[in-house]
Design an enzyme around this catalytic site. Structure first.
Site, PDB file in Angstrom:
ATOM      1  N   GLU A   1       0.820  -1.217   0.000  1.00  0.00           N
ATOM      2  CA  GLU A   1       0.000   0.000   0.000  1.00  0.00           C
ATOM      3  C   GLU A   1       0.848   1.259   0.000  1.00  0.00           C
ATOM      4  OE1 GLU A   1      -0.451  -2.656   1.894  1.00  0.00           O
ATOM      5  OE2 GLU A   1      -2.397  -3.417   1.216  1.00  0.00           O
TER       6      GLU A   1
ATOM      7  N   PHE B   1      -6.353  -0.958   5.532  1.00  0.00           N
ATOM      8  CA  PHE B   1      -5.102  -1.129   4.790  1.00  0.00           C
ATOM      9  C   PHE B   1      -4.477   0.215   4.407  1.00  0.00           C
ATOM     10  CE2 PHE B   1      -7.418  -5.099   3.002  1.00  0.00           C
ATOM     11  CZ  PHE B   1      -7.413  -5.674   4.262  1.00  0.00           C
TER      12      PHE B   1
ATOM     13  N   PRO C   1      -0.698   0.965   6.499  1.00  0.00           N
ATOM     14  CA  PRO C   1       0.676   0.806   5.994  1.00  0.00           C
ATOM     15  C   PRO C   1       1.089   1.952   5.064  1.00  0.00           C
ATOM     16  CG  PRO C   1      -0.590  -1.220   5.665  1.00  0.00           C
ATOM     17  CD  PRO C   1      -1.549  -0.180   6.135  1.00  0.00           C
TER      18      PRO C   1
ATOM     19  N   HIS D   1      -9.502  -5.370  10.661  1.00  0.00           N
ATOM     20  CA  HIS D   1     -10.176  -5.112   9.380  1.00  0.00           C
ATOM     21  C   HIS D   1     -11.389  -4.192   9.519  1.00  0.00           C
ATOM     22  CE1 HIS D   1      -7.727  -8.262   7.620  1.00  0.00           C
ATOM     23  NE2 HIS D   1      -8.359  -8.192   6.478  1.00  0.00           N
TER      24      HIS D   1
HETATM   25  C1  TPP Z   1      -2.012  -4.633   4.370  1.00  0.00           C
HETATM   26  C2  TPP Z   1      -3.054  -5.514   3.771  1.00  0.00           C
HETATM   27  N1  TPP Z   1      -3.382  -5.357   2.475  1.00  0.00           N
HETATM   28  C3  TPP Z   1      -4.320  -6.142   1.921  1.00  0.00           C
HETATM   29  C4  TPP Z   1      -4.946  -7.106   2.643  1.00  0.00           C
HETATM   30  C5  TPP Z   1      -6.013  -7.994   2.007  1.00  0.00           C
HETATM   31  N2  TPP Z   1      -5.491  -9.336   1.846  1.00  0.00           N
HETATM   32  C6  TPP Z   1      -5.681 -10.276   2.769  1.00  0.00           C
HETATM   33  S1  TPP Z   1      -4.880 -11.673   2.432  1.00  0.00           S
HETATM   34  C7  TPP Z   1      -4.312 -11.069   0.974  1.00  0.00           C
HETATM   35  C8  TPP Z   1      -3.465 -11.900   0.100  1.00  0.00           C
HETATM   36  C9  TPP Z   1      -2.233 -12.299   0.812  1.00  0.00           C
HETATM   37  O1  TPP Z   1      -1.446 -13.063  -0.018  1.00  0.00           O
HETATM   38  P1  TPP Z   1      -0.242 -13.892   0.561  1.00  0.00           P
HETATM   39  O2  TPP Z   1       0.624 -13.024   1.387  1.00  0.00           O
HETATM   40  O3  TPP Z   1       0.386 -14.585  -0.584  1.00  0.00           O
HETATM   41  O4  TPP Z   1      -0.938 -14.919   1.552  1.00  0.00           O
HETATM   42  P2  TPP Z   1      -1.984 -16.085   1.190  1.00  0.00           P
HETATM   43  O5  TPP Z   1      -3.350 -15.509   1.344  1.00  0.00           O
HETATM   44  O6  TPP Z   1      -1.697 -16.548  -0.175  1.00  0.00           O
HETATM   45  O7  TPP Z   1      -1.750 -17.133   2.228  1.00  0.00           O
HETATM   46  C10 TPP Z   1      -4.746  -9.762   0.784  1.00  0.00           C
HETATM   47  C11 TPP Z   1      -4.449  -8.921  -0.366  1.00  0.00           C
HETATM   48  C12 TPP Z   1      -4.588  -7.228   4.003  1.00  0.00           C
HETATM   49  N3  TPP Z   1      -5.186  -8.116   4.800  1.00  0.00           N
HETATM   50  N4  TPP Z   1      -3.628  -6.443   4.537  1.00  0.00           N
END
Ligand code: TPP
Ligand code: MG
Lengths: 329, 334
Positions: free
Chosen positions: A58, A84, A87, A127
């Site tokens: 972000e 979000f 950050p 959230h």
């Molecule tokens: C700072 C932030 N940005 C966006 C999100 C929304 N979000 C939650 S999980 C996710 C994907 C995360 O991907 P990854 O780190 O690869 O973990 P995975 O879900 O694949 O285990 C997103 C974009 C969040 N929770 N926190």
């Protein structure tokens, strides 16, 4: 006029502004897959260059939107959930809010940072933030927080056209609500509030989804013979102080309904404005109906009662209408 | 509570993977029925990554995880009852009903949080490693993060800090090929997240995330280095999540390519079970573990169902040491 949802209103506003102006583009996490339903068909319509999925960074992509804005683009950043934005505080507060000022008016930052208020559904504290008051305390950021589809569309279009950075806080409790939205050129100037319901006994100022709870409360109050006027500032920065004060001068009573935490909430700012400028008109203390200063828990049984409700507003209205009672500590 | 396999680390590894798989299968089902509020991010397909890593840790080592939080605590050995109760939002939940599915974090097992703000665990792990070092303890801190999280500044800042101060930290990037709908290749520059270790001057290791032994070996080496005062390691487990980003959403976010079937064929539990059988473990013993785990999960669910919800006043606990005063007008309508 067409009846569309709040989310469809966002989509239409983005679509129309992207069609109108080539410098408008959209970026954010998972916008191509249309995660919240505000970019349906956008990649096909506008191409992948103008509809960009970002890495989960972000501070990087919100800051980059600021940089692109400085050189003449008009980015719409979809930060998805307002929690979000934290950050990205560095870029929002140190660069985006301050560059015009610090460089003596040389920098232009026409960008929109969209995010939703994702509270009330067991998403737990990290959230569920409603952080607009934090940004109200940071000069240099305009803030919209609409409560219905029509206002959402009109204000978002104005935000895209604004030469100042605008934060758009989109209350997820409004997402699915349908509303009559004028077709074609429908632009609502930033800084102009709206009287959502006329009344004579008490002014209820609502913020974001708080407006809709206030409207329900106004109906309940009507049954008790209390006539409530409901005001929606729609824009928190700049705030339509005059509209609020006019109403309070008429009714002599005010309640501010705001889903944010109480301390330094938008409701606090509005209350102070009323007390400072319309003290002579007041016949009772100004009350705030907000979320108390605790975090939002996951467990729905203890989360739901924390937000402003019809019952709490009606109670506050009775108190304000009643004898010379004061608010309990 | 079963004890099957607890004395044989091989069987314990199998048991923990089964516990994750079966715990989540149950959770997914009752979530679909509406018994679990909020979003449910499952770890199915990634069990070898979490279990392999945690088997290389001591009970008193620290661990920080993510929104995909069910696997990590079970991998580290947490009891199932408080985890299931947390999913149901009960008072007996591991976070007293405050955290839910994205925050299954058992501090009694060395957890320092499963945090749902992507990337936010990086500095926590660096700080825990710093604390352990300053206290003269030989504990290490392990940070799980996703491929998506590798793009967050906080992850970089945590790794750089740990590297420059030679802290006893291990950064485990669980690369499951997607962040929500976004393929890793669209979001992460460079071929591998582990390659970034070079920039910090620390070892970067890529490991088959579907092979629990391989993950354990890689993390064990990193733990030895960390305990020996030689600083952090970045490990990337190449893995895959079977479910969508969150399950039961009514709509699939993750685009599945032809490789999906290949990944599902390389199921970490099936691979390991086969390996154990080839090494002479009796199938009956493995079946007995499966059965015991099923009993544990059923017991955890019963416990969760029998538990009470928190009372309203508890919403005001844990902001600070002392309970906050509750506004009378809010209390009146709770
Ligand atoms: C700072 C932030 N940005 C966006 C999100 C929304 N979000 C939650 S999980 C996710 C994907 C995360 O991907 P990854 O780190 O690869 O973990 P995975 O879900 O694949 O285990 C997103 C974009 C969040 N929770 N926190
Ligand atoms: Mg991922």
């Amino acid at each position: 006029m067409a009846r569309i949802t709040f989310l469809e209103a966002i989509m239409q506003a983005q679509q129309e502004e992207m069609q109108r102006d080539d410098s408008v583009f959209i970026m954010g996490e998972d916008v191509r897959c249309n995660v919240f339903g505000t970019t349906t068909g956008f990649v096909d319509a506008f191409g992948a260059e103008r509809v960009r999925d970002t890495p989960i960074s972000e501070n990087g992509f919100i800051g980059a939107a600021g940089g692109a804005a400085m050189v003449g683009m008009r980015p719409i950043v979809d930060a998805t959930i307002s929690s979000f934005l934290f950050p990205a505080m560095d870029q929002i507060c140190s660069i985006i809010a301050k560059s015009r000022y610090i460089y003596g008016g040389q920098a232009r930052l026409p960008l929109v940072i969209r995010s939703c208020l994702f509270y009330g559904n067991s998403n737990a504290a990290q959230h569920s933030d409603r952080p607009y008051p934090m940004f109200m305390n940071m000069p240099g950021l305009k803030i919209i927080a609409p409560s219905c589809a029509s206002d959402m569309k009109g204000l978002l279009k104005a935000a895209v056209r604004s030469d100042d950075p605008v934060l758009s806080f989109e209350d997820s409790t409004c997402w699915m609500a349908k509303d009559e939205v004028p077709e074609g050129e429908h632009v609502i100037p930033l800084g102009k509030g709206d009287i959502k319901r006329e009344g004579t006994d008490i002014t209820i100022i609502g913020v974001a989804g708080g407006v809709n709870v206030a409207l329900k409360a106004a109906k309940a109050l009507e049954a008790e013979g209390i006539s409530a006027e409901v005001i929606d500032p729609r824009t928190l920065v700049p705030l339509d102080r005059e509209l609020i004060l006019q109403s309070v001068r008429k009714t002599g009573r005010a309640i501010c309904v705001d889903p944010a935490h109480m301390t330094c909430s938008a409701a606090s700012e509005i209350s102070a404005t009323i007390v400072e400028n319309a003290f002579d008109a007041l016949r009772a203390p100004v009350l705030r109906v907000t979320t108390p200063d605790t975090h939002l828990p996951f467990s729905p049984h203890i989360e739901k009662p924390l937000y402003p409700s019809v019952e709490r507003i009606v109670d506050a209205a009775r108190k304000v209408m009643g004898a010379k009672q004061t608010q309990p500590a | 509570m079963t004890t099957t396999g607890e004395n044989d680390p091989r069987l314990e590894k199998y048991r923990r993977m089964q516990r994750i798989r079966q715990f989540e299968a149950k959770a997914e089902k009752i979530h679909a029925d509406g018994e679990i509020p909020g979003a449910l991010h499952t770890y199915a397909g990634m069990e070898a990554s979490g279990v392999g890593a945690c088997m290389a840790l001591r009970d008193d080592d620290y661990m920080v995880g993510t929104h995909r939080s069910h696997g990590h605590p079970i991998a580290k050995g947490a009891k199932l009852r408080p985890l299931m109760a947390e999913l149901l939002g009960k008072k007996t939940g591991v976070c007293s009903g405050k955290g839910g599915s994205m925050h299954l974090s058992d501090f009694s097992m060395g957890s320092l949080g499963e945090t749902s703000i992507v990337g936010s665990g990086g500095p926590v792990a660096a700080g825990a490693a710093l604390g352990a070092k300053l206290q003269g303890l030989d504990r290490v801190a392990l940070c799980f993060f996703g491929d998506g999280a590798s793009s967050e500044g906080a992850i970089h800042e945590g790794m750089n800090l740990a590297a420059v101060w030679s802290l006893p930290a291990i950064f485990v990037c669980e690369n499951n090929r997607f962040g929500m709908s976004t393929p890793t290749s669209d979001a992460v520059a460079g071929e591998n997240v582990a390659d970034r270790a070079h920039g910090y001057g620390i070892p970067g290791v890529i490991v088959d995330g579907q092979d629990v032994d391989a993950v354990e070996a890689a993390v064990r080496e990193a733990v030895d280095r960390a305990r020996g005062g030689k600083g952090p390691t970045l490990i990337e487990t190449k893995t895959y999540r079977y479910g969508d980003h969150a399950v039961n959403m009514g709509r699939e976010l993750t685009p599945r390519g032809p490789e999906h079937d290949e990944w599902v064929k390389r199921d970490p539990i099936t691979i390991y079970r086969q390996r154990l059988i080839e090494a002479g473990v009796a199938e009956d013993d493995l079946d007995a573990i499966d059965k015991a785990v099923a009993d544990d999960v059923a017991d955890a669910l019963q416990f969760a169902r029998d538990s009470a919800y928190p009372v309203f006043e508890e919403a005001f606990d844990h902001v600070f040491v002392d309970r906050l005063p509750i506004p009378a007008e809010v209390q009146a309508h709770a």
